[in-house]
Design a protein around this motif. Sequence first.
Motif, PDB file in Angstrom:
ATOM      1  N   VAL A   4       0.847  -1.193   0.000  1.00  0.00           N
ATOM      2  CA  VAL A   4       0.000   0.000   0.000  1.00  0.00           C
ATOM      3  C   VAL A   4       0.884   1.245   0.000  1.00  0.00           C
ATOM      4  O   VAL A   4       1.956   1.273   0.613  1.00  0.00           O
ATOM      5  CB  VAL A   4      -0.940   0.004   1.228  1.00  0.00           C
ATOM      6  CG1 VAL A   4      -1.728   1.294   1.315  1.00  0.00           C
ATOM      7  CG2 VAL A   4      -1.880  -1.197   1.158  1.00  0.00           C
ATOM      8  N   VAL A   5       0.443   2.295  -0.679  1.00  0.00           N
ATOM      9  CA  VAL A   5       1.213   3.537  -0.771  1.00  0.00           C
ATOM     10  C   VAL A   5       1.389   4.176   0.604  1.00  0.00           C
ATOM     11  O   VAL A   5       0.451   4.250   1.404  1.00  0.00           O
ATOM     12  CB  VAL A   5       0.505   4.531  -1.724  1.00  0.00           C
ATOM     13  CG1 VAL A   5       1.127   5.928  -1.623  1.00  0.00           C
ATOM     14  CG2 VAL A   5       0.581   4.032  -3.161  1.00  0.00           C
ATOM     15  N   TRP A   6       2.603   4.637   0.870  1.00  0.00           N
ATOM     16  CA  TRP A   6       2.876   5.460   2.050  1.00  0.00           C
ATOM     17  C   TRP A   6       2.526   6.905   1.696  1.00  0.00           C
ATOM     18  O   TRP A   6       3.179   7.516   0.845  1.00  0.00           O
ATOM     19  CB  TRP A   6       4.342   5.370   2.446  1.00  0.00           C
ATOM     20  CG  TRP A   6       4.742   4.039   3.028  1.00  0.00           C
ATOM     21  CD1 TRP A   6       4.040   2.875   2.994  1.00  0.00           C
ATOM     22  CD2 TRP A   6       5.965   3.759   3.720  1.00  0.00           C
ATOM     23  NE1 TRP A   6       4.742   1.875   3.624  1.00  0.00           N
ATOM     24  CE2 TRP A   6       5.918   2.383   4.083  1.00  0.00           C
ATOM     25  CE3 TRP A   6       7.077   4.516   4.072  1.00  0.00           C
ATOM     26  CZ2 TRP A   6       6.966   1.770   4.779  1.00  0.00           C
ATOM     27  CZ3 TRP A   6       8.115   3.909   4.757  1.00  0.00           C
ATOM     28  CH2 TRP A   6       8.056   2.552   5.111  1.00  0.00           C
ATOM     29  N   THR A   7       1.502   7.436   2.322  1.00  0.00           N
ATOM     30  CA  THR A   7       1.002   8.755   1.959  1.00  0.00           C
ATOM     31  C   THR A   7       1.833   9.867   2.593  1.00  0.00           C
ATOM     32  O   THR A   7       2.502   9.654   3.615  1.00  0.00           O
ATOM     33  CB  THR A   7      -0.452   8.915   2.416  1.00  0.00           C
ATOM     34  OG1 THR A   7      -0.485   8.880   3.865  1.00  0.00           O
ATOM     35  CG2 THR A   7      -1.331   7.812   1.852  1.00  0.00           C
ATOM     36  N   ASP A  12      -0.928  -9.023  -7.815  1.00  0.00           N
ATOM     37  CA  ASP A  12      -0.912  -7.577  -8.082  1.00  0.00           C
ATOM     38  C   ASP A  12       0.506  -6.999  -8.098  1.00  0.00           C
ATOM     39  O   ASP A  12       0.708  -5.838  -7.764  1.00  0.00           O
ATOM     40  CB  ASP A  12      -1.728  -6.856  -7.001  1.00  0.00           C
ATOM     41  CG  ASP A  12      -3.209  -7.188  -7.074  1.00  0.00           C
ATOM     42  OD1 ASP A  12      -3.702  -7.476  -8.190  1.00  0.00           O
ATOM     43  OD2 ASP A  12      -3.871  -7.164  -6.016  1.00  0.00           O
ATOM     44  N   GLN A  40       1.125  -3.584  -9.836  1.00  0.00           N
ATOM     45  CA  GLN A  40       0.567  -2.453  -9.107  1.00  0.00           C
ATOM     46  C   GLN A  40       1.381  -2.169  -7.857  1.00  0.00           C
ATOM     47  O   GLN A  40       1.586  -1.006  -7.479  1.00  0.00           O
ATOM     48  CB  GLN A  40      -0.886  -2.734  -8.717  1.00  0.00           C
ATOM     49  CG  GLN A  40      -1.577  -1.542  -8.049  1.00  0.00           C
ATOM     50  CD  GLN A  40      -1.588  -0.306  -8.935  1.00  0.00           C
ATOM     51  OE1 GLN A  40      -2.040  -0.374 -10.089  1.00  0.00           O
ATOM     52  NE2 GLN A  40      -1.087   0.814  -8.426  1.00  0.00           N
ATOM     53  N   HIS A  41       1.882  -3.211  -7.218  1.00  0.00           N
ATOM     54  CA  HIS A  41       2.735  -3.023  -6.036  1.00  0.00           C
ATOM     55  C   HIS A  41       4.008  -2.245  -6.393  1.00  0.00           C
ATOM     56  O   HIS A  41       4.468  -1.416  -5.611  1.00  0.00           O
ATOM     57  CB  HIS A  41       3.096  -4.372  -5.418  1.00  0.00           C
ATOM     58  CG  HIS A  41       1.944  -5.046  -4.724  1.00  0.00           C
ATOM     59  ND1 HIS A  41       2.061  -6.281  -4.114  1.00  0.00           N
ATOM     60  CD2 HIS A  41       0.654  -4.661  -4.541  1.00  0.00           C
ATOM     61  CE1 HIS A  41       0.898  -6.615  -3.586  1.00  0.00           C
ATOM     62  NE2 HIS A  41       0.032  -5.653  -3.848  1.00  0.00           N
ATOM     63  N   GLU A  76       4.266  -0.058  -8.846  1.00  0.00           N
ATOM     64  CA  GLU A  76       3.860   1.339  -9.041  1.00  0.00           C
ATOM     65  C   GLU A  76       3.636   2.026  -7.697  1.00  0.00           C
ATOM     66  O   GLU A  76       4.033   3.188  -7.508  1.00  0.00           O
ATOM     67  CB  GLU A  76       2.594   1.408  -9.888  1.00  0.00           C
ATOM     68  CG  GLU A  76       2.793   0.947 -11.330  1.00  0.00           C
ATOM     69  CD  GLU A  76       3.943   1.674 -12.012  1.00  0.00           C
ATOM     70  OE1 GLU A  76       3.970   2.931 -11.953  1.00  0.00           O
ATOM     71  OE2 GLU A  76       4.816   0.994 -12.582  1.00  0.00           O
ATOM     72  N   ASN A  77       3.026   1.325  -6.752  1.00  0.00           N
ATOM     73  CA  ASN A  77       2.834   1.887  -5.412  1.00  0.00           C
ATOM     74  C   ASN A  77       4.175   2.137  -4.729  1.00  0.00           C
ATOM     75  O   ASN A  77       4.330   3.126  -3.995  1.00  0.00           O
ATOM     76  CB  ASN A  77       1.989   0.935  -4.560  1.00  0.00           C
ATOM     77  CG  ASN A  77       0.545   0.859  -5.020  1.00  0.00           C
ATOM     78  OD1 ASN A  77       0.114   1.633  -5.879  1.00  0.00           O
ATOM     79  ND2 ASN A  77      -0.210  -0.074  -4.461  1.00  0.00           N
ATOM     80  N   TYR A  78       5.125   1.245  -4.958  1.00  0.00           N
ATOM     81  CA  TYR A  78       6.465   1.405  -4.379  1.00  0.00           C
ATOM     82  C   TYR A  78       7.103   2.709  -4.870  1.00  0.00           C
ATOM     83  O   TYR A  78       7.679   3.473  -4.094  1.00  0.00           O
ATOM     84  CB  TYR A  78       7.338   0.208  -4.789  1.00  0.00           C
ATOM     85  CG  TYR A  78       8.520  -0.063  -3.883  1.00  0.00           C
ATOM     86  CD1 TYR A  78       8.421  -0.982  -2.855  1.00  0.00           C
ATOM     87  CD2 TYR A  78       9.745   0.579  -4.080  1.00  0.00           C
ATOM     88  CE1 TYR A  78       9.501  -1.272  -2.034  1.00  0.00           C
ATOM     89  CE2 TYR A  78      10.827   0.309  -3.261  1.00  0.00           C
ATOM     90  CZ  TYR A  78      10.703  -0.619  -2.235  1.00  0.00           C
ATOM     91  OH  TYR A  78      11.782  -0.882  -1.419  1.00  0.00           O
ATOM     92  N   VAL A  91       5.541   5.371  -5.986  1.00  0.00           N
ATOM     93  CA  VAL A  91       4.826   6.508  -5.398  1.00  0.00           C
ATOM     94  C   VAL A  91       5.299   6.734  -3.967  1.00  0.00           C
ATOM     95  O   VAL A  91       5.518   7.879  -3.538  1.00  0.00           O
ATOM     96  CB  VAL A  91       3.301   6.273  -5.443  1.00  0.00           C
ATOM     97  CG1 VAL A  91       2.566   7.386  -4.683  1.00  0.00           C
ATOM     98  CG2 VAL A  91       2.803   6.212  -6.884  1.00  0.00           C
ATOM     99  N   SER A  92       5.460   5.660  -3.205  1.00  0.00           N
ATOM    100  CA  SER A  92       5.956   5.788  -1.834  1.00  0.00           C
ATOM    101  C   SER A  92       7.347   6.409  -1.810  1.00  0.00           C
ATOM    102  O   SER A  92       7.639   7.269  -0.964  1.00  0.00           O
ATOM    103  CB  SER A  92       5.978   4.417  -1.150  1.00  0.00           C
ATOM    104  OG  SER A  92       4.669   3.896  -0.986  1.00  0.00           O
TER     105      SER A  92
END
Length: 410
Positions: free
Chosen positions: A38-41, A83, A86-87, A89-91, A93-94
């Motif tokens: 999950v993205v770290w916001t 996934d 997608q993981h 891509e989330n990495y 973004v984080s």
Amino acid sequence: MRQTWRWFGPHDLTSIDDVTQAGAAGIVSALHHVPNGVVWTPEEIGRRHQEIATRRDGSPSGLTWDVVESLPVTEDMKKQKGDWRQHIENYKVSMRNLAASGLEVICYNFMPVLDWTRTDLRWNLPNGGSCMRFDINDFAAFDLHVLERSGAGADYTNAIVDEAGRRFGALDDAGKKTLARNVTMGLPGSTESMTLDDVRAHLAEYGAISRERLRANFVDFLEAVVPTAEELGVRLCCHPDDPPFALLGLPRVMSTEADYKCIMDAVESPSNGMTFCTGSLGVRPDNDLPGIIDRLGHKVHFVHLRNVKRDNDDVVGSFFESEHLGGDVDMVAVIAAIVREENRRKAAGRSDHAIPMRPDHGQDILDDLGRRSQPGYPTIGRLKGLAELRGVMAAFEHASLGLNSTAASV
């Protein structure tokens, strides 16, 4: 070296106030409460920065968040299943969110299923303290008789199989549960420990993944994320396997100097480096730790200093986590090599010449024994370790010694 301290967040029994008194300059932390993948916001990252910067009374701590440990690589990413795209891509973004907050060093690992493995989290020492231990016989007892992995017997010598059976036979139900819990505990601070069925499911999926395939998946991961890291000025650093040999029939790809060189050569970049952990690498007697620093030190972005005492010189064997200056790792020689590397960087004008380090793990001593902290992360035991390491560093960094003469000869 820049002296840092691992902190697991507001629920850590070692407080930010304690860390300031220990004399550390920075903090190593992660958002353990965020599920893997999950993205770290920015909001969660900012909250952790603020928690680190503030003492109990609301005054500034003077501490900064220096290193992320760890931004997890999910099992789907390692296996390239589910996934995983997608993981990734989330990495990325984080990483962008972390870099925007000022963080430049991100530690991670690529160990399949079990991130680190011990069979005893509070092994009794002769002095009355305790420490973490890996016992190959106890691990085989778990593998053969608790997990009941198919074909596991072929991975051990006859002597280990026999001793594992004897030890399992001596365990009561509570002992069997404790052994299983210890082995499957997962990452320090993580909320994602695994059940036996979880482990079995992962093993089934890894059954078709060879060591070469896992390494290729690792390279694919790096080819996807390193360009983003370069763009952001982020230094990624992979932690070695812990322990540095195959477990449960699973492939492991970061156990030796050759493993690191292979991965760093495959994706050549200043952003693709290593976390140099003396405890993990020091379990193998064939790993030349000072030599690794001399040869690959330019790619070391983060240092863990801890020591281990091996039961013997087998590559796959038992060990316990010793005092920082008291095990089989020649810590004095290692620190001398790191100081040499820092001086080379400074002479070359590198902005990252001061390598962040932390006293990794520690023995439970004194008040630690009743505190029941995160296994391996006692307050007093780590403080003792940091003090010992700090003394060695101060000696080598002292101008009167002359690094190129005294330290270079160690």
